[in-house]
Design a protein around this motif. Structure first.
Motif, mmCIF file in Angstrom:
data_model
loop_
_atom_site.group_PDB
_atom_site.id
_atom_site.type_symbol
_atom_site.label_atom_id
_atom_site.label_comp_id
_atom_site.label_asym_id
_atom_site.label_seq_id
_atom_site.Cartn_x
_atom_site.Cartn_y
_atom_site.Cartn_z
ATOM 1 N N UNK A 23 39.413 33.940 46.776
ATOM 2 C CA UNK A 23 38.860 33.550 46.033
ATOM 3 C C UNK A 23 37.449 32.618 46.830
ATOM 4 N N UNK A 24 37.285 32.271 47.717
ATOM 5 C CA UNK A 24 36.204 31.848 48.423
ATOM 6 C C UNK A 24 35.035 33.504 48.818
ATOM 7 N N UNK A 25 35.513 34.542 48.618
ATOM 8 C CA UNK A 25 35.113 35.561 49.106
ATOM 9 C C UNK A 25 34.619 36.795 47.580
ATOM 10 N N UNK A 26 34.914 36.053 46.789
ATOM 11 C CA UNK A 26 34.587 36.273 45.187
ATOM 12 C C UNK A 26 32.976 35.814 45.268
ATOM 13 N N UNK A 27 32.801 34.212 45.292
ATOM 14 C CA UNK A 27 31.713 33.674 45.373
ATOM 15 C C UNK A 27 30.901 34.004 46.020
ATOM 16 N N UNK A 28 31.440 34.260 47.721
ATOM 17 C CA UNK A 28 30.304 34.810 48.482
ATOM 18 C C UNK A 28 29.412 35.984 48.268
ATOM 19 N N UNK A 29 29.969 37.053 47.133
ATOM 20 C CA UNK A 29 29.881 38.209 46.806
ATOM 21 C C UNK A 29 29.253 38.344 45.835
ATOM 22 N N UNK A 30 29.163 37.249 44.866
ATOM 23 C CA UNK A 30 27.896 36.804 44.581
ATOM 24 C C UNK A 30 29.178 37.159 42.810
ATOM 25 N N UNK A 31 29.873 37.373 42.921
ATOM 26 C CA UNK A 31 31.346 37.593 41.295
ATOM 27 C C UNK A 31 31.444 36.527 41.159
ATOM 28 N N UNK A 32 32.163 36.101 39.575
ATOM 29 C CA UNK A 32 32.639 34.959 39.486
ATOM 30 C C UNK A 32 34.545 35.627 39.622
ATOM 31 N N UNK A 33 35.754 34.637 40.315
ATOM 32 C CA UNK A 33 36.798 35.170 40.380
ATOM 33 C C UNK A 33 37.709 34.957 38.816
ATOM 34 N N UNK A 34 38.073 35.731 38.722
ATOM 35 C CA UNK A 34 40.015 35.336 37.646
ATOM 36 C C UNK A 34 40.709 35.873 38.242
ATOM 37 N N UNK A 35 41.918 35.536 37.190
ATOM 38 C CA UNK A 35 43.439 35.774 37.724
ATOM 39 C C UNK A 35 43.323 37.120 37.703
ATOM 40 N N UNK A 36 42.871 38.075 37.458
ATOM 41 C CA UNK A 36 42.833 39.827 37.155
ATOM 42 C C UNK A 36 42.443 39.742 38.602
ATOM 43 N N UNK A 37 40.917 39.385 38.771
ATOM 44 C CA UNK A 37 40.030 39.752 39.794
ATOM 45 C C UNK A 37 41.261 40.028 41.296
ATOM 46 N N UNK A 38 41.171 38.425 40.640
ATOM 47 C CA UNK A 38 42.240 38.127 42.572
ATOM 48 C C UNK A 38 43.859 38.902 42.826
ATOM 49 N N UNK A 39 44.239 39.175 41.705
ATOM 50 C CA UNK A 39 45.483 40.203 41.537
ATOM 51 C C UNK A 39 45.297 41.157 41.980
ATOM 52 N N UNK A 40 44.282 41.542 42.310
ATOM 53 C CA UNK A 40 43.855 42.821 42.264
ATOM 54 C C UNK A 40 43.658 43.336 43.582
ATOM 55 N N UNK A 41 42.739 42.095 43.865
ATOM 56 C CA UNK A 41 42.371 42.148 45.506
ATOM 57 C C UNK A 41 43.442 41.693 46.299
ATOM 58 N N UNK A 42 44.606 40.798 46.110
ATOM 59 C CA UNK A 42 45.522 40.058 45.962
ATOM 60 C C UNK A 42 46.606 41.269 46.422
ATOM 61 N N UNK A 43 46.315 42.215 45.825
ATOM 62 C CA UNK A 43 47.303 43.600 45.163
ATOM 63 C C UNK A 43 46.776 44.704 46.863
ATOM 64 N N UNK A 44 45.863 44.468 47.210
ATOM 65 C CA UNK A 44 45.129 44.769 48.502
ATOM 66 C C UNK A 44 45.729 44.747 49.855
ATOM 67 N N UNK A 45 45.133 43.375 49.751
ATOM 68 C CA UNK A 45 45.197 42.416 50.716
ATOM 69 C C UNK A 45 47.054 41.783 50.859
ATOM 70 N N UNK A 46 48.239 41.189 50.229
ATOM 71 C CA UNK A 46 49.767 41.384 51.033
ATOM 72 C C UNK A 46 50.157 42.607 50.188
ATOM 73 N N UNK A 47 49.966 42.725 49.251
ATOM 74 C CA UNK A 47 50.726 43.715 48.264
ATOM 75 C C UNK A 47 52.041 42.540 47.718
#
Length: 160
Positions: A65-89
């Motif tokens: 969640x914090x990395x989305x804000x660091x990259x200038x993006x707004x975290x949504x549950x859909x974006x977080x879900x995609x990132x979590x799928x890549x990071x922790x399957x």
């Protein structure tokens, strides 16, 4: 009809109803209330392995969640879900991600322009900033004392 639906004898149904009436009269001596029976499966709770994450994976969610804000993006549950799928399957739904965020004390706060931002509780943010400043001070002063990480936010809550 109940006996047929349950596949039991009529006498068995009558016996269960009589026991229910006895219990309701025993609880309330003034008037006999109709008996209500709960199914034993009604209170059964399913295990939720996808929302009961361990401390490491909870920290991955928080950092995501914090990395989305660091990259200038707004975290949504859909974006977080995609990132979590890549990071922790992580392979569950957006609703599970929302449940995890709620367990981690993230809330959506409304901004002046009407958008909602995903924010952590203020006291948690303050403790984290205080910790990081103290660690930075120790490193600048070349402090050689050993540092122990307890991984519990409540341990040092009332002590400065």
């Amino acid at each position: 009809m109940t006996a047929e639906a349950c596949g039991v004898s009529l006498d068995y149904v009558k016996r269960v109803c009589a026991e229910g009436k006895k219990l309701s009269v025993g609880e309330n001596q003034l008037a006999a209330k109709p008996s209500f029976f709960k199914s034993p499966r009604k209170s059964y709770k399913h295990a939720k392995p996808m929302t009961n994450l361990n401390d490491f994976n909870n920290d991955v969610v928080r950092r995501t969640v914090h990395s989305f804000y660091d990259n200038g993006q707004y975290p949504t549950s859909e974006k977080i879900l995609g990132a979590l799928h890549e990071k922790i399957n992580y392979s569950d739904s957006q609703w599970s991600v929302r449940h995890i965020l709620r367990n981690l004390n993230f809330k959506y706060k409304k901004c002046n322009d009407g958008r909602k931002f995903l924010m952590e509780r203020n006291d948690i943010i303050c403790f984290r900033v205080k910790f990081l400043r103290k660690m930075n001070e120790f490193r600048r002063n070349n402090d050689t004392r050993p540092i122990f990480y307890l991984n519990e936010t409540w341990v040092n809550q009332n002590h400065t």
